[in-house]
Design a protein around this motif. Structure first.
Motif, PDB file in Angstrom:
ATOM      1  N   THR A 286      43.572  27.276  53.091  1.00  0.00           N
ATOM      2  CA  THR A 286      43.127  27.803  51.809  1.00  0.00           C
ATOM      3  C   THR A 286      42.857  29.291  51.939  1.00  0.00           C
ATOM      4  O   THR A 286      42.319  29.752  52.958  1.00  0.00           O
ATOM      5  CB  THR A 286      41.870  27.090  51.282  1.00  0.00           C
ATOM      6  OG1 THR A 286      41.509  27.674  50.022  1.00  0.00           O
ATOM      7  CG2 THR A 286      40.685  27.215  52.235  1.00  0.00           C
ATOM      8  N   ASP A 287      43.229  30.029  50.910  1.00  0.00           N
ATOM      9  CA  ASP A 287      42.973  31.472  50.879  1.00  0.00           C
ATOM     10  C   ASP A 287      41.923  31.818  49.827  1.00  0.00           C
ATOM     11  O   ASP A 287      41.748  32.981  49.484  1.00  0.00           O
ATOM     12  CB  ASP A 287      44.258  32.251  50.613  1.00  0.00           C
ATOM     13  CG  ASP A 287      44.907  31.884  49.283  1.00  0.00           C
ATOM     14  OD1 ASP A 287      44.591  30.815  48.739  1.00  0.00           O
ATOM     15  OD2 ASP A 287      45.727  32.668  48.784  1.00  0.00           O
ATOM     16  N   VAL A 288      41.233  30.808  49.295  1.00  0.00           N
ATOM     17  CA  VAL A 288      40.121  31.015  48.371  1.00  0.00           C
ATOM     18  C   VAL A 288      38.928  30.233  48.902  1.00  0.00           C
ATOM     19  O   VAL A 288      38.987  29.012  49.017  1.00  0.00           O
ATOM     20  CB  VAL A 288      40.462  30.558  46.946  1.00  0.00           C
ATOM     21  CG1 VAL A 288      39.278  30.795  46.019  1.00  0.00           C
ATOM     22  CG2 VAL A 288      41.693  31.300  46.422  1.00  0.00           C
ATOM     23  N   LEU A 289      37.858  30.944  49.225  1.00  0.00           N
ATOM     24  CA  LEU A 289      36.673  30.320  49.791  1.00  0.00           C
ATOM     25  C   LEU A 289      35.540  30.292  48.771  1.00  0.00           C
ATOM     26  O   LEU A 289      35.378  31.239  47.999  1.00  0.00           O
ATOM     27  CB  LEU A 289      36.189  31.087  51.027  1.00  0.00           C
ATOM     28  CG  LEU A 289      36.825  30.745  52.374  1.00  0.00           C
ATOM     29  CD1 LEU A 289      38.341  30.939  52.347  1.00  0.00           C
ATOM     30  CD2 LEU A 289      36.206  31.607  53.474  1.00  0.00           C
ATOM     31  N   PRO A 290      34.753  29.209  48.753  1.00  0.00           N
ATOM     32  CA  PRO A 290      33.560  29.219  47.892  1.00  0.00           C
ATOM     33  C   PRO A 290      32.629  30.330  48.372  1.00  0.00           C
ATOM     34  O   PRO A 290      32.550  30.615  49.572  1.00  0.00           O
ATOM     35  CB  PRO A 290      32.955  27.832  48.103  1.00  0.00           C
ATOM     36  CG  PRO A 290      33.526  27.342  49.398  1.00  0.00           C
ATOM     37  CD  PRO A 290      34.878  27.967  49.512  1.00  0.00           C
ATOM     38  N   THR A 291      31.935  30.960  47.452  1.00  0.00           N
ATOM     39  CA  THR A 291      31.132  32.126  47.804  1.00  0.00           C
ATOM     40  C   THR A 291      30.105  31.827  48.883  1.00  0.00           C
ATOM     41  O   THR A 291      29.883  32.646  49.788  1.00  0.00           O
ATOM     42  CB  THR A 291      30.433  32.676  46.548  1.00  0.00           C
ATOM     43  OG1 THR A 291      31.420  32.954  45.558  1.00  0.00           O
ATOM     44  CG2 THR A 291      29.688  33.958  46.859  1.00  0.00           C
ATOM     45  N   ASN A 292      29.484  30.653  48.825  1.00  0.00           N
ATOM     46  CA  ASN A 292      28.468  30.357  49.841  1.00  0.00           C
ATOM     47  C   ASN A 292      29.059  30.207  51.234  1.00  0.00           C
ATOM     48  O   ASN A 292      28.348  30.330  52.241  1.00  0.00           O
ATOM     49  CB  ASN A 292      27.653  29.115  49.454  1.00  0.00           C
ATOM     50  CG  ASN A 292      28.511  27.864  49.329  1.00  0.00           C
ATOM     51  OD1 ASN A 292      29.727  27.907  49.501  1.00  0.00           O
ATOM     52  ND2 ASN A 292      27.876  26.744  49.021  1.00  0.00           N
ATOM     53  N   ALA A 293      30.367  29.949  51.321  1.00  0.00           N
ATOM     54  CA  ALA A 293      31.006  29.812  52.629  1.00  0.00           C
ATOM     55  C   ALA A 293      31.294  31.165  53.286  1.00  0.00           C
ATOM     56  O   ALA A 293      31.605  31.214  54.484  1.00  0.00           O
ATOM     57  CB  ALA A 293      32.309  29.019  52.496  1.00  0.00           C
ATOM     58  N   LEU A 294      31.182  32.259  52.535  1.00  0.00           N
ATOM     59  CA  LEU A 294      31.428  33.569  53.128  1.00  0.00           C
ATOM     60  C   LEU A 294      30.405  33.899  54.214  1.00  0.00           C
ATOM     61  O   LEU A 294      30.659  34.759  55.069  1.00  0.00           O
ATOM     62  CB  LEU A 294      31.407  34.654  52.048  1.00  0.00           C
ATOM     63  CG  LEU A 294      32.546  34.591  51.032  1.00  0.00           C
ATOM     64  CD1 LEU A 294      32.362  35.650  49.949  1.00  0.00           C
ATOM     65  CD2 LEU A 294      33.900  34.764  51.717  1.00  0.00           C
ATOM     66  N   THR A 411      36.780  29.296  37.526  1.00  0.00           N
ATOM     67  CA  THR A 411      36.007  28.616  38.561  1.00  0.00           C
ATOM     68  C   THR A 411      36.832  28.317  39.800  1.00  0.00           C
ATOM     69  O   THR A 411      36.280  28.061  40.869  1.00  0.00           O
ATOM     70  CB  THR A 411      35.442  27.290  38.022  1.00  0.00           C
ATOM     71  OG1 THR A 411      36.518  26.442  37.601  1.00  0.00           O
ATOM     72  CG2 THR A 411      34.518  27.545  36.847  1.00  0.00           C
ATOM     73  N   ASP A 412      38.180  28.344  39.684  1.00  0.00           N
ATOM     74  CA  ASP A 412      39.023  28.068  40.839  1.00  0.00           C
ATOM     75  C   ASP A 412      39.095  29.236  41.808  1.00  0.00           C
ATOM     76  O   ASP A 412      39.651  29.109  42.888  1.00  0.00           O
ATOM     77  CB  ASP A 412      40.438  27.700  40.389  1.00  0.00           C
ATOM     78  CG  ASP A 412      41.112  28.829  39.619  1.00  0.00           C
ATOM     79  OD1 ASP A 412      40.491  29.346  38.677  1.00  0.00           O
ATOM     80  OD2 ASP A 412      42.248  29.191  39.963  1.00  0.00           O
ATOM     81  N   GLY A 413      38.500  30.362  41.443  1.00  0.00           N
ATOM     82  CA  GLY A 413      38.605  31.549  42.287  1.00  0.00           C
ATOM     83  C   GLY A 413      37.337  31.933  43.016  1.00  0.00           C
ATOM     84  O   GLY A 413      37.263  32.997  43.627  1.00  0.00           O
ATOM     85  N   GLY A 414      36.292  31.082  42.979  1.00  0.00           N
ATOM     86  CA  GLY A 414      35.049  31.399  43.673  1.00  0.00           C
ATOM     87  C   GLY A 414      34.318  32.582  43.061  1.00  0.00           C
ATOM     88  O   GLY A 414      33.815  33.451  43.777  1.00  0.00           O
ATOM     89  N   ASN A 415      34.237  32.622  41.728  1.00  0.00           N
ATOM     90  CA  ASN A 415      33.696  33.793  41.032  1.00  0.00           C
ATOM     91  C   ASN A 415      32.300  33.613  40.435  1.00  0.00           C
ATOM     92  O   ASN A 415      31.689  34.592  40.011  1.00  0.00           O
ATOM     93  CB  ASN A 415      34.646  34.198  39.891  1.00  0.00           C
ATOM     94  CG  ASN A 415      36.018  34.586  40.400  1.00  0.00           C
ATOM     95  OD1 ASN A 415      36.170  35.527  41.153  1.00  0.00           O
ATOM     96  ND2 ASN A 415      37.037  33.832  39.985  1.00  0.00           N
ATOM     97  N   LYS A 416      31.795  32.395  40.375  1.00  0.00           N
ATOM     98  CA  LYS A 416      30.554  32.139  39.632  1.00  0.00           C
ATOM     99  C   LYS A 416      29.377  32.974  40.122  1.00  0.00           C
ATOM    100  O   LYS A 416      28.643  33.582  39.318  1.00  0.00           O
ATOM    101  CB  LYS A 416      30.188  30.654  39.706  1.00  0.00           C
ATOM    102  CG  LYS A 416      28.935  30.302  38.889  1.00  0.00           C
ATOM    103  CD  LYS A 416      28.562  28.840  39.018  1.00  0.00           C
ATOM    104  CE  LYS A 416      27.430  28.465  38.060  1.00  0.00           C
ATOM    105  NZ  LYS A 416      26.233  29.310  38.209  1.00  0.00           N
TER     106      LYS A 416
END
Length: 561
Positions: A286-294, A411-416
């Motif tokens: 995956t090249d899109v990570l949930p923000t908390n996973a950063l 929401t599919d881009g980890g932007n919330k």
């Protein structure tokens, strides 16, 4: 990546800072050397989402459709991992004056239906893409070719709702500056000399098409036939809102020959489940990570992660048709919004240092970047000044007391998380109501943007199509350009862009593009936020994961175990 003399310092600082935040041992290469062979017949699975349009190259301008199109097609040129343009199907591209080009197309290659790829495959595809009645989203990429004004002409027509709308009204069906000389030769005459015009030819809008594509474009776009390293698994391989399955094109012999048996793009509307699937080895990359996973991805995947700067940026776009952002009051509000955003804090806290606050409208990864464009101080956080500017705007035209400023995001881009942070900046620093407006798919936002029906601001991002400052300016903000969804227009800005395109050297061109940005900092059609870096993680089932100069994963190079 290339940097000009004036930008090299910041560019290297940005890259160093991002590299320190987590380019892990995997890094796309370290675990691949001993396993490079892998299983060449095994299909890998990858994160994605539903493309906006049928997969016609000239009508695919968003990332989820783009990643598929790039694997299905091969053009005259391509870009190496550093962004250098190299010949692919072009035998040669020559010009005596930067205005008249002769292109020789290699013989012996075929589309996956057996049809030969010839010079005509390109000429017919380009004429189709440029003609306004075909409504191809990337048509403006042909604006430099002589005769484009005639094939792209529009007229105003009164609609059933009593409003005037623009409709296609071309006065010619083909580009007068584009000619087919023989099966392997194309000549192109531009409306003015443009020495860097060949840089564009690796972008998907310039891909060749088989004859069937032009007979029924909509049907073809559901089951595209290309000439790249992959092909559709079968008719119906695009299962809408579920996945797209590609398999290796065994006849492809180019530089991107597939090291796996295929790629199945799985569609997610939220990156969190995909991240969990990677951890469970149920999804490969995956090249899109949930923000908390950063904050945790480097330890969650100590050997299987990537963090790499690329030619891309993020913005918050302001529709020009919203009355609250028009006129003098609108200009003051735009400035207030920009100065109310604490970019430094958001990039550190929300993104864990994996983004760099923006200083212009382009990217440090592109030649000609300048961190000191006149007017760029409006990007600096200053809550007191932001509030003062907003108050001055209210004195001219009051902001409606019951109005909530909505910020559209996918929401599919980890932007919330970052959208919520920006909304809080607006509430706390400007004293207004603001909130995120979530959409499950990026394509849904694009539909609203195309129809000019956004009720508020929208998140946007740009992944470079080819390595040029112009690519961050022209397609997005030039009057009538393909991705100018919010309808920005400024004749002086357009004039400087055209002068830059016609400059005799890249340095002279970049000076004009920098001047053009000075106008943008006055008008603020969008608010530059931060420069991008590609984070990716992958399962124990694959190796050799890396991204290119534009942040796109090199799916063809991924090996399956």
């Amino acid at each position: 990546m290339r940097f000009s003399r004036t930008s090299k310092a910041l560019g290297m600082v940005a890259i160093a800072a991002l590299a320190l935040t987590g380019c892990g041992a995997g890094g796309g290469t370290s675990n691949g050397a001993s396993q490079a062979a892998g299983d060449p017949n095994k299909v890998i699975t990858a994160y994605s989402n539903e493309p906006q349009n049928p997969l016609m190259p000239a009508n695919t301008g968003e990332v989820y459709g783009g990643r598929v199109v790039e694997l299905l097609f091969e053009g005259l040129t391509s870009y190496d991992p550093s962004g250098k343009s190299v010949n692919a199907l072009a035998e040669s591209i020559e010009s005596p004056d930067g205005q008249n080009y002769t292109i020789k197309v290699k013989s012996g290659t075929k589309f996956t239906n057996g049809e030969a790829v010839t010079a005509k495959s390109f000429v017919d595809a380009w004429n189709f893409a440029a003609l306004s009645t075909n409504a191809q989203g990337n048509s403006s990429f042909f604006e430099s070719v002589e005769g484009y004004d005639a094939v792209s002409a529009t007229s105003k027509q009164m609609g059933a709702d009593g409003k005037e709308t623009e409709v296609p009204a071309p006065t010619a069906q083909t580009l007068s500056g584009l000619a087919l000389k023989d099966d392997s030769t194309i000549t192109v005459k531009l409306s003015q000399p443009e020495a860097d015009w060949p840089l564009r030819l690796g972008y998907s809008a310039f891909m060749p098409l088989p004859a069937d594509a032009l007979k029924d474009p909509k049907k073809y776009g559901e089951n595209p036939i290309g000439n790249g390293p992959y092909k559709m698994e079968k008719e119906g391989a695009w299962q809408h809102d579920s996945q797209i399955a590609l398999v290796k094109n065994a006849d492809y012999k180019g530089a991107r020959e597939a090291k796996n048996g295929g790629v199945t793009f799985k569609f997610y509307t939220d990156p969190a489940p995909a991240y969990t699937d990677i951890q469970a080895n149920n999804l490969d990359v995956t090249d899109v990570l949930p923000t908390n996973a950063l904050k945790t991805y480097t330890t969650d995947f100590p050997e299987n992660h990537l963090n790499k700067p690329y030619a891309g940026n993020s913005t918050l776009n302001i529709p020009g048709y919203l009355p609250e952002f028009q006129g003098e009051a609108g200009q003051l509000r735009r400035q207030a919004l920009s100065m109310a955003i604490n970019r430094d804090e958001i990039t550190k806290v929300i993104f864990s240092g994996t983004r760099i606050p923006a200083k212009d409208f382009t990217s440090p990864a592109v030649d000609g970047y300048n961190e000191n464009v006149a007017g760029s101080e409006v990007l600096k956080f200053d809550a007191a000044k932001a509030k003062d500017l907003w108050t001055k705007a209210d004195a001219i035209s009051p902001w409606p007391a019951d109005k909530t400023l909505q910020l559209a995001y996918n929401t599919d881009g980890g932007n919330k998380e970052w959208i919520d942070a920006v909304a809080n900046n607006f509430k706390n620093n400007l004293g207004i109501k603001a909130e995120g407006q979530p959409f499950a798919k990026f394509a849904e936002i694009l539909k609203l943007r195309t129809a000019k029906e956004l009720p508020g601001l929208t998140r946007a991002g740009w992944q470079a199509d080819y390595p040029s400052l112009y690519n961050f300016l022209g397609p997005l903000l030039k009057t009538g350009a393909s991705a100018n969804y919010e309808g920005y227009t400024n004749p002086e800005f357009d004039k400087l862009l055209n002068e830059g395109l016609g400059a005799k050297s890249t340095d002279d061109a970049n000076k004009k593009f920098t001047q053009a940005q000075e106008i943008l900092f006055k008008d603020l059609p969008n608010l530059p936020l931060w420069y991008s870096a590609r984070q990716a993680v992958w399962s124990q089932n694959v190796s050799n994961v890396d991204s290119g100069w534009n942040g796109v994963l090199q799916y063809w190079a991924i090996t399956a175990k």
